[in-house]
Scaffold this motif. Structure first.
Motif, short mmCIF file in Angstrom:
data_model
loop_
_atom_site.label_atom_id
_atom_site.label_comp_id
_atom_site.label_asym_id
_atom_site.label_seq_id
_atom_site.Cartn_x
_atom_site.Cartn_y
_atom_site.Cartn_z
N ARG A 26 93.58 84.03 84.69
CA ARG A 26 93.91 84.41 86.07
C ARG A 26 94.74 83.27 86.94
O ARG A 26 95.64 83.51 87.36
CB ARG A 26 92.67 84.58 86.96
CG ARG A 26 92.04 85.71 86.78
CD ARG A 26 91.47 86.52 87.95
NE ARG A 26 90.40 87.74 87.47
CZ ARG A 26 89.10 87.50 87.50
NH1 ARG A 26 88.44 86.72 87.92
NH2 ARG A 26 88.58 88.78 87.32
N SER A 27 94.26 82.19 86.64
CA SER A 27 94.93 81.06 87.43
C SER A 27 96.34 80.84 86.66
O SER A 27 97.16 80.39 87.57
CB SER A 27 94.15 79.73 87.60
OG SER A 27 94.03 79.25 86.58
N LYS A 105 108.39 90.17 97.39
CA LYS A 105 107.52 89.75 95.98
C LYS A 105 105.93 89.70 96.24
O LYS A 105 106.04 88.64 96.91
CB LYS A 105 108.28 88.58 95.36
CG LYS A 105 110.09 88.83 95.43
CD LYS A 105 110.67 88.36 94.31
CE LYS A 105 110.65 86.75 94.09
NZ LYS A 105 111.87 86.34 93.09
N LEU A 106 105.26 90.33 95.51
CA LEU A 106 103.95 90.29 95.69
C LEU A 106 103.06 89.97 94.37
O LEU A 106 103.52 90.81 93.47
CB LEU A 106 103.38 91.72 96.68
CG LEU A 106 104.08 92.00 98.09
CD1 LEU A 106 103.97 93.18 98.44
CD2 LEU A 106 103.56 90.76 99.11
N TRP A 107 101.99 89.67 94.40
CA TRP A 107 101.18 89.55 93.18
C TRP A 107 99.75 89.87 93.72
O TRP A 107 99.12 89.48 94.78
CB TRP A 107 101.48 88.41 92.43
CG TRP A 107 100.78 87.32 92.86
CD1 TRP A 107 101.11 86.26 93.77
CD2 TRP A 107 99.50 86.50 92.45
NE1 TRP A 107 100.53 85.34 93.89
CE2 TRP A 107 99.23 85.32 92.99
CE3 TRP A 107 98.53 87.00 91.51
CZ2 TRP A 107 98.27 84.35 92.87
CZ3 TRP A 107 97.43 86.08 91.33
CH2 TRP A 107 97.32 84.82 91.83
N TYR A 108 98.87 90.46 92.84
CA TYR A 108 97.35 90.53 93.05
C TYR A 108 96.70 90.27 91.91
O TYR A 108 97.02 90.13 90.83
CB TYR A 108 97.46 92.25 93.59
CG TYR A 108 97.77 93.23 92.54
CD1 TYR A 108 99.00 93.69 92.59
CD2 TYR A 108 96.68 93.45 91.36
CE1 TYR A 108 99.48 94.59 91.52
CE2 TYR A 108 97.20 94.23 90.53
CZ TYR A 108 98.77 94.93 90.63
OH TYR A 108 99.01 95.79 89.52
N GLN A 128 92.90 93.20 86.25
CA GLN A 128 94.51 92.92 86.04
C GLN A 128 94.82 92.01 86.96
O GLN A 128 94.23 91.69 88.15
CB GLN A 128 95.12 94.31 86.48
CG GLN A 128 94.95 95.45 85.31
CD GLN A 128 95.81 96.54 85.53
OE1 GLN A 128 95.99 96.77 86.90
NE2 GLN A 128 95.85 97.24 84.76
N VAL A 129 95.90 91.15 86.61
CA VAL A 129 96.60 90.29 87.56
C VAL A 129 98.04 91.34 87.30
O VAL A 129 98.57 91.57 86.24
CB VAL A 129 96.93 89.10 87.04
CG1 VAL A 129 98.14 88.23 87.85
CG2 VAL A 129 95.60 88.25 87.11
N GLY A 306 96.44 92.71 81.76
CA GLY A 306 95.11 93.11 81.46
C GLY A 306 94.38 91.57 81.42
O GLY A 306 94.76 91.08 80.20
N VAL A 307 93.55 91.32 81.97
CA VAL A 307 93.11 90.07 82.08
C VAL A 307 91.99 90.01 80.67
O VAL A 307 92.06 88.98 79.97
CB VAL A 307 92.25 89.43 83.08
CG1 VAL A 307 91.61 88.21 83.16
CG2 VAL A 307 93.27 89.20 84.36
#
Ligand code: AMP
Length: 430
Positions: A26-27, A105-108, A128-129, A306-307
């Motif tokens: 994730r990081s 521009k966005l992320w989650y 998910q990221v 998919g993490v």
């Protein structure tokens, strides 16, 4: 005998030490996305069911079969989110983000839910990221997102992620393709359910994973033969930018993706060590999504990775870091007796506040057991304090690698540890 409860079917727990690696995936993804100018957004894990029906599409497996939908006590029809893009677009429209500077521009990062048939790499709860660039037609964004994902995979040590690339056209050229595809499909031997699906969205049939269907699709017409000049130019530009970034890909003319909102660029990141569920991520343009949610024309592009599957790919390539079962700390305090335990708490707190990782033995553990714990944490320095030490107003600082031990006054314990750490050798045995 009491039977322990188990996690629900299709779900799993990520246990130490894998939890550390999950955080790392994730990081690393988050850092790469953020470094490309994307800001973090968080939306609820459930939404009005109609958001996904309108956004993702009625003919998709995700909406027709896989949603965790329920009616609340207040009679609201809600669904646990099966994907993130519709929610992000909903939030953009609801809060007028699209009225500001574009692209947004966005992320989650978070949990997603699909009532799928569980199998290796396919779960009912997964993580998910995702990243979305909303409100621009520029092929630079399609390419930038793909490059960021590929670079993230590389940074995680993965060498076997393959990029599959296609263009799905849009309302200017897809109708002609659709017609050709419908004609082709009408000549095939398909079951009733597949025919019905073809009637709603013939492109969906290209996504069928069953061998009996796949075998008949080999000669199906491909969208890229039907692209308008405008969409062809867009697709060519994306490819030119990827080439310039040194990214390789495989053309995948039948790649349609599982969600209806995709237009033009569509892509998937696949890994050869995952078996049937080979996609570690995927995405594309979704120029029509805003419109289908009642918003203005907002051409956009994004992906979701998919993490859990990325972690499985890392295991397949044997690039998971060798983590110890407990987090590594620099210092471990070993108090013997109650008074020492209180002192150990104070010293460890002061060390942590000084930015030094530290842990301590609890539950009145004896010297031998506590030293074993100190060893397991990989600490470079153990602070040993017994009754006699306290009487003398000192603690013992033991360098774990060499066994060397010095006593320092209690008042100097923290500064003593800090200077001892500077010269302490790393732990070879870890
Ligand atoms: P999608 O939204 O279907 O394109 O999914 C994006 C990525 O999320 C996929 O490439 C997978 O890595 C992951 N993913 C999707 N569904 C699942 C699932 N049921 N279990 C585990 N990972 C999933």
């Amino acid at each position: 005998m009491t039977e322990f409860l188990k996690a629900p079917k299709g779900t799993f727990d990520v246990l130490p030490p894998d939890g550390q690696e999950l955080l790392r995936v994730r990081s690393v993804l988050g850092e790469h996305i953020q470094a490309a100018g994307y800001s973090y957004i968080e939306t609820p894990t459930f939404e009005d069911t109609s958001l996904f029906v309108r956004g993702v599409g009625q003919s998709t497996d995700v909406v027709s079969k896989e949603m965790y939908s329920f009616t609340t006590k207040g009679d609201d029809d809600l669904t646990l989110r099966p994907e993130g893009t519709a929610s992000v677009m909903r939030a953009v429209l609801e809060h007028g983000i699209h009225k500001g500077a574009l692209p947004a521009k966005l992320w989650y990062s978070g949990s997603f839910y699909r009532y799928e048939r569980p199998q290796a790499g396919r779960f009912r709860h997964f993580s998910q990221v995702g990243a979305e660039a909303i409100g621009s037609n520029d092929p630079v964004l399609d390419a930038e997102l793909i490059v960021v994902a590929m670079d993230s995979f590389k940074a995680l040590g993965l060498k076997r992620v393959n990029l599959l690339l296609n263009s799905l056209g849009d309302s200017s050229d897809r109708p002609a393709y659709r017609q050709a595809l419908v004609k082709f499909l009408s000549g095939l031997d398909l079951d009733e359910a597949t025919r019905e699906r073809a009637a709603i969205n013939p492109l969906r049939v290209l996504d069928d994973k069953r061998e009996v269907v796949r075998a008949q699709l080999l000669d199906a017409p491909v969208m890229t033969d039907f692209l308008s000049d405008h969409n062809r130019a867009h697709f060519d530009k994306v490819q030119a930018l990827l080439t310039s970034a040194g990214i390789e890909w495989t053309k995948a003319p039948h790649l349609v993706r599982g969600l209806d909102y995709y237009t033009r660029t569509a892509f998937e990141f696949v890994h050869d060590g995952l078996g049937a569920q080979s996609a570690v991520g995927g995405g594309g343009r979704y120029d029509g999504l805003s419109g289908s949610l009642g918003g203005p024309d907002l051409p956009s592009v994004g992906w979701a990775i998919g993490v859990d599957r990325t972690l499985l790919a890392m295991r397949a390539e044997e690039v998971l870091a060798q983590q110890s079962a407990v987090p590594v700390v620099d210092v471990f305090a070993v108090p013997i007796g109650q008074a020492a335990s209180d002192l150990a708490f104070d010293i460890v707190t002061a060390l942590r506040r000084a930015g030094i990782s530290a842990d301590l033995a609890v539950d009145g553990r004896g010297l031998k057991g506590a030293m074993k714990s100190a060893d397991r944490t990989g600490a470079k320095i153990a602070i040993v304090m017994g009754e006699r030490d306290l009487e003398q107003g000192v603690v013992q600082l033991k360098t774990m690698e060499t066994g060397e031990q010095v006593s320092v006054p209690i008042a100097d314990a923290v500064s003593g540890v800090i200077s001892a750490l500077k010269s302490a050798p790393g732990r070879k045995s870890l």
